[in-house]
Scaffold this active site. Structure first.
Site, PDB file in Angstrom:
ATOM      1  CE  LYS A 132      -2.415  -2.748  -0.547  1.00  0.00           C
ATOM      2  NZ  LYS A 132      -2.795  -2.830  -1.956  1.00  0.00           N
ATOM      3  CG  HIS A 157       5.084  -6.095  -0.838  1.00  0.00           C
ATOM      4  ND1 HIS A 157       5.114  -4.795  -1.270  1.00  0.00           N
ATOM      5  CD2 HIS A 157       3.882  -6.587  -1.238  1.00  0.00           C
ATOM      6  CE1 HIS A 157       3.989  -4.518  -1.909  1.00  0.00           C
ATOM      7  NE2 HIS A 157       3.233  -5.586  -1.915  1.00  0.00           N
ATOM      8  CB  SER A 212      -4.059   2.227   1.702  1.00  0.00           C
ATOM      9  OG  SER A 212      -4.112   1.610   0.454  1.00  0.00           O
ATOM     10  CE1 TYR A 267       0.517   6.617  -4.184  1.00  0.00           C
ATOM     11  CE2 TYR A 267      -0.208   8.481  -2.863  1.00  0.00           C
ATOM     12  CZ  TYR A 267      -0.486   7.471  -3.759  1.00  0.00           C
ATOM     13  OH  TYR A 267      -1.768   7.306  -4.230  1.00  0.00           O
TER      14      TYR A 267
HETATM   15  P1  A3P Z   1      -5.557   4.145  -1.407  1.00  0.00           P
HETATM   16  O1  A3P Z   1      -6.017   2.899  -0.733  1.00  0.00           O
HETATM   17  O2  A3P Z   1      -5.183   5.216  -0.439  1.00  0.00           O
HETATM   18  O3  A3P Z   1      -6.490   4.653  -2.436  1.00  0.00           O
HETATM   19  P2  A3P Z   1      -0.103  -0.480  -3.533  1.00  0.00           P
HETATM   20  O4  A3P Z   1      -0.025  -0.218  -4.976  1.00  0.00           O
HETATM   21  O5  A3P Z   1       1.231  -0.402  -2.825  1.00  0.00           O
HETATM   22  O6  A3P Z   1      -0.862  -1.719  -3.231  1.00  0.00           O
HETATM   23  O7  A3P Z   1      -0.915   0.726  -2.904  1.00  0.00           O
HETATM   24  C1  A3P Z   1      -2.255   0.945  -3.232  1.00  0.00           C
HETATM   25  C2  A3P Z   1      -2.557   2.406  -3.039  1.00  0.00           C
HETATM   26  O8  A3P Z   1      -2.033   3.141  -4.153  1.00  0.00           O
HETATM   27  C3  A3P Z   1      -4.051   2.661  -3.003  1.00  0.00           C
HETATM   28  O9  A3P Z   1      -4.194   3.811  -2.176  1.00  0.00           O
HETATM   29  C4  A3P Z   1      -4.331   2.967  -4.475  1.00  0.00           C
HETATM   30  O10 A3P Z   1      -5.526   3.672  -4.677  1.00  0.00           O
HETATM   31  C5  A3P Z   1      -3.098   3.768  -4.860  1.00  0.00           C
HETATM   32  N1  A3P Z   1      -2.798   3.739  -6.289  1.00  0.00           N
HETATM   33  C6  A3P Z   1      -2.957   2.692  -7.136  1.00  0.00           C
HETATM   34  N2  A3P Z   1      -2.585   3.045  -8.380  1.00  0.00           N
HETATM   35  C7  A3P Z   1      -2.176   4.326  -8.327  1.00  0.00           C
HETATM   36  C8  A3P Z   1      -1.688   5.265  -9.309  1.00  0.00           C
HETATM   37  N3  A3P Z   1      -1.573   4.915 -10.579  1.00  0.00           N
HETATM   38  N4  A3P Z   1      -1.361   6.500  -8.886  1.00  0.00           N
HETATM   39  C9  A3P Z   1      -1.478   6.857  -7.597  1.00  0.00           C
HETATM   40  N5  A3P Z   1      -1.949   6.029  -6.627  1.00  0.00           N
HETATM   41  C10 A3P Z   1      -2.290   4.774  -6.983  1.00  0.00           C
END
Ligand code: A3P
Length: 312
Positions: free
Chosen positions: A58, A118, A148, A206
């Site tokens: 996340k 991870h 998240s 991020y």
């Molecule tokens: P939220 O749950 O806050 O919306 P990971 O990719 O490490 O699993 O993290 C997921 C988080 O990154 C989620 O955050 C998701 O919505 C966000 N996310 C996924 N794709 C993204 C993108 N292209 N740009 C920015 N954030 C993104």
């Protein structure tokens, strides 16, 4: 492996319908990641040119995978035919500890795709640490990661919010219990390793990537050995990559709305849409009470103050 599992300390996650995590090398891990970690440690050999995309779940993994894939394949595919438009970023770039065979196949084909993981730094296979391969580490505001993570695992386990108290999830997280252990230890491991070998690491934040995607995408491209030329920049190649990999674009693609990613059929299946929720900075404000803010900020100061990284 099944017999070995029984020998590790176990913890029952009460807010997650009694899901079990196991302690291995001082990290709480769920079953899939634990088995995958052990297998990768036993079998995987890094090549000196490999690039690793490392993150806590996340923390921005999906976005980083998409950007790295788009940068590397920009000469192979036209922007309108890039596989990212029809394939999940998680299928484009496999995880070391979940899809080892695919990772090894990519290595064999010399397709120069990065390898995602991870894994905590101290759990990485020895060859990743000792070779000259590069590591990109993405991190994110800890409170947003917690929210998240809470929704991701809750939805994966099909538990409605009313049956999954956020307070309980937060307590476990603050005790270092999650599918990937303690977030602060994860960050610390990579940060400490970067002190003695700064050239091996690129840290991306991020929130900074959101504020200034262009310079961060350029940094990423340079670090992974695929810098943009002035001509490419003038032709809008960077802007197109940013647009293609944006949350708005990726989350609205059919594949990311309806597709699934099989992990271990016996354990769980992940629907692609779960990787896309809000992507909003500061969503944590809708979940944290004053006491919770105090608790987590204190923890961040104590554990990560030394790094100078901003996690709150
Ligand atoms: P939220 O749950 O806050 O919306 P990971 O990719 O490490 O699993 O993290 C997921 C988080 O990154 C989620 O955050 C998701 O919505 C966000 N996310 C996924 N794709 C993204 C993108 N292209 N740009 C920015 N954030 C993104």
């Amino acid at each position: 492996m099944e017999d070995m599992l029984k020998t590790f300390p176990q913890h029952v996650c009460s807010w997650l319908k009694g899901a079990i995590v196991y302690k291995y090398q001082d990290v709480w891990l769920n079953e899939v990641f634990l088995k995958g970690t052990i297998l990768a440690q036993q079998r995987f050999k890094a090549h000196p040119n490999d690039v690793f995309l490392c993150s806590f779940p996340k923390g921005g993994t999906t976005w980083l995978k998409a950007l790295a894939f788009a940068i590397i394949t920009r000469e192979t595919f036209d922007i309108s035919t890039n596989p990212l438009l029809s394939t999940s970023p998680h299928h484009c770039i496999p995880f070391l500890e979940k899809e080892l065979a695919e990772v090894e196949e990519n290595q064999k084909n010399s397709c120069s795709l990065p390898i995602a993981t991870h894994m905590h730094y101290h759990c990485l296979p020895d060859s990743v640490v000792t070779s000259n391969c590069k590591i990109v580490y993405i991190y994110r505001n800890m409170k947003d990661v917690i929210v998240s993570y809470y929704h991701f695992v809750r939805k994966l386990n099909k538990i409605p919010m009313e049956d999954a108290p956020f307070e309980d999830a937060l307590d476990e997280f603050c005790n270092g219990v999650s599918w990937y252990g303690a977030y602060w230890d994860h960050i610390l491991g990579y940060w400490q390793a970067s002190l003695s070998r700064p050239e091996k690491f690129l840290f991306l934040k991020y929130e900074d990537m959101k504020k200034d995607p262009k310079s961060n995408v350029k940094r990423l491209a340079e670090f992974i050995g695929r810098p943009f030329t002035i001509e490419e920049e003038n032709e809008g190649v960077i802007d197109n990559i940013i647009k293609m990999c944006s949350f708005e674009n990726l989350s609205n693609l059919e594949v990311n709305k309806c597709g699934t990613k099989l992990h271990d059929e016996k354990v769980y299946t992940v629907e692609n849409h779960l990787f896309f929720r809000l992507a909003k900075d500061g969503d944590w404000k809708n979940y944290f009470s004053h006491e919770m803010i105090e608790k987590i900020d204190k923890l961040i100061d104590e554990k990560l103050g030394v790094t100078g990284l901003v996690l709150k």
